[in-house]
Motif scaffolding. Structure first.
Motif, mmCIF file in Angstrom:
data_model
loop_
_atom_site.group_PDB
_atom_site.id
_atom_site.type_symbol
_atom_site.label_atom_id
_atom_site.label_comp_id
_atom_site.label_asym_id
_atom_site.label_seq_id
_atom_site.Cartn_x
_atom_site.Cartn_y
_atom_site.Cartn_z
ATOM 1 N N ARG A 1 10.852 -6.251 54.797
ATOM 2 C CA ARG A 1 10.138 -6.560 53.545
ATOM 3 C C ARG A 1 10.136 -8.059 53.225
ATOM 4 N N GLU B 1 2.683 0.902 56.605
ATOM 5 C CA GLU B 1 3.025 0.450 55.251
ATOM 6 C C GLU B 1 4.048 1.351 54.561
ATOM 7 N N ASN C 1 6.832 -8.621 54.749
ATOM 8 C CA ASN C 1 5.779 -7.649 54.431
ATOM 9 C C ASN C 1 6.116 -6.945 53.127
ATOM 10 N N ARG C 2 5.679 -7.508 52.022
ATOM 11 C CA ARG C 2 6.036 -6.959 50.711
ATOM 12 C C ARG C 2 5.281 -5.677 50.371
ATOM 13 N N LYS C 3 4.309 -5.293 51.207
ATOM 14 C CA LYS C 3 3.622 -4.022 50.985
ATOM 15 C C LYS C 3 4.363 -2.838 51.592
ATOM 16 N N PRO D 1 -0.462 3.244 46.961
ATOM 17 C CA PRO D 1 -1.053 2.032 46.373
ATOM 18 C C PRO D 1 -0.391 1.625 45.065
ATOM 19 N N LYS E 1 -4.933 6.105 46.177
ATOM 20 C CA LYS E 1 -4.722 5.828 44.760
ATOM 21 C C LYS E 1 -5.396 6.899 43.905
ATOM 22 N N ASP F 1 7.900 -9.544 40.260
ATOM 23 C CA ASP F 1 7.207 -9.419 41.539
ATOM 24 C C ASP F 1 7.989 -10.053 42.685
ATOM 25 N N GLN G 1 3.059 0.101 45.770
ATOM 26 C CA GLN G 1 2.910 -1.276 46.240
ATOM 27 C C GLN G 1 2.577 -2.219 45.087
ATOM 28 N N LYS G 2 1.710 -1.779 44.203
ATOM 29 C CA LYS G 2 1.357 -2.610 43.042
ATOM 30 C C LYS G 2 2.582 -2.885 42.181
ATOM 31 N N ASN H 1 5.620 -3.198 43.217
ATOM 32 C CA ASN H 1 6.669 -3.862 44.003
ATOM 33 C C ASN H 1 7.866 -2.944 44.249
ATOM 34 N N SER I 1 0.120 5.842 57.643
ATOM 35 C CA SER I 1 0.125 4.762 56.659
ATOM 36 C C SER I 1 -0.139 3.381 57.249
#
Length: 387
Positions: free
Chosen positions: A169, A152, A172-174, A80, A71, A49, A83-84, A86, A149
């Motif tokens: 990033r 995102e 903002n890791r999303k 989604p 999703k 992660d 993003q989950k 990574n 989006s």
């Protein structure tokens, strides 16, 4: 009596149309884009992660009538789930035509599955029978997703934009970046001038052939499997001039050899396997790997059975190990072929499972970071147009 028959006929026709337009597209999507293990359990991995740049070289999500921003519990990729998992960077490839009874050995260009699918999906009428229009519509769809989006998701066209994505990033890791590729140059409609339109549409790599021979190059799965045509040689030169990367996935051995002989420009193989582990005409030979190594190319190892002769992360890791041993650590990445009408071991949220599989093949953390994304990042930083 005649009115009754007409009424019954009309009702039956209406029901058939509701089923065709309302249920068939989703049914086809669900039945073609499957996973070996649904709702796969991924143990928490703080190290994974924390990786700043995880990437996948090949996904066909835009072919399906599925909102990328929502999703889903089927298929392989959506925002989604990216993003989950990574994921920092996902290449979205455009499928514009596939032959009926598609197979790995011999396919004609005379039939097309995507026409009926486009109709069933209620795509714009102009996309039903024109491959260029069909492909460009998919390109535009990715930009519409970016616009909706809420910041995102963004489309990457240049090394400058990729550098900005990497920087943004950090806070903002999303944030996820997407890039466009073409699976087969047949959608140029036999006119190299159309290459300019696809460049303007954001396409940054193009596979010369898909599952059938075309006017530019032979396919590994075609009827004749010829090399580059005269038009194909000119197309390769024009791609080089526009900084459009050549993707050798699906190309015939003769076409691959002709590209090696005809260009010094950047090359990749976006989704493949290696014959040294999984011997079939779709995969790369040791000789081809050696030449790719000389070219500083990038090889994306796939996540489907025909590519790696297995149905789990371990099978992909085994092929990665073989490729790294042949061409070097810096030239190997992951090219899943998610949503490409395949059965994958898992959807994109299962990407972390590759970590333990790669460790069992003897890779340390630094090597795994390269394979899962840094190599892809560095390749495109080198080879995308500057602005």
């Amino acid at each position: 009596m005649r009115k009754k028959v007409l009424l019954i006929t009309a009702v039956v026709l209406l029901i058939a149309l509701i089923i065709f337009f309302g249920f068939v597209p989703t049914f086809v999507d669900k039945s073609r884009n499957t996973v070996v293990t649904k709702n796969v359990q991924v143990p928490p991995d703080a190290w994974y992660d924390s990786l700043p740049f995880v990437a996948d070289l090949h996904c066909d999500e835009l072919l399906w009538k599925r909102n990328l921003l929502t999703k889903h519990d089927y298929g392989h990729v959506d925002l989604p789930r990216l993003q989950k998992a990574n994921i920092a960077f996902q290449v979205f490839t455009i499928v514009s035509k596939t032959p009926r009874n598609q197979n790995y050995d011999s396919n004609s260009d005379k039939t097309d599955n995507i026409t009926l699918l486009s109709i069933a999906q209620l795509r714009p009428v102009q996309t039903w029978f024109n491959l260029k229009t069909r492909a460009l519509a998919q390109c535009r769809q990715l930009y519409r997703y970016a616009e909706k989006s809420s910041g995102e998701f963004r489309v990457i066209e240049s090394s400058r934009q990729l550098k900005q994505l990497i920087s943004d990033r950090k806070t903002n890791r999303k944030l996820v970046g997407g890039m466009l590729g073409l699976e087969g140059a047949h959608c140029l409609n036999n006119d190299s001038k159309n290459l300019d339109d696809f460049y303007k549409a954001g396409v940054r790599y193009i596979g010369l052939a898909h599952f059938f021979d075309n006017e530019w190059a032979g396919s590994a799965h075609g009827m004749e499997k010829y090399g580059l045509t005269d038009a194909g040689r000119q197309l390769v030169k024009k791609m080089d001039s526009l900084h459009i990367i050549i993707d050798l996935a699906h190309a015939s051995p003769k076409a691959i050899a002709d590209v090696f002989a005809g260009t010094s420009g950047p090359l990749l193989v976006s989704h493949t396997g290696v014959q040294g582990v999984c011997n079939n005409p779709r995969n790369l030979s040791d000789q081809q790997l050696a030449e790719l190594a000389k070219r500083d190319a990038l090889v994306g190892i796939g996540l489907w059975e025909t590519a790696v002769c297995g149905t789990d992360a371990a099978a992909t890791a085994k092929s990665v190990r073989y490729a790294v041993d042949k061409i070097g650590l810096d030239k190997v990445a992951i090219g899943s072929d998610f949503d490409g009408a395949i059965e994958a071991p898992f959807d994109i949220t299962g990407f972390p499972l590759l970590v333990s599989a790669l460790k069992k093949e003897g890779f340390d953390d630094t090597a795994i970071e390269k394979i899962l994304g840094s190599n892809t990042r560095d390749f495109f930083l080198r080879n995308l147009p500057g602005n």
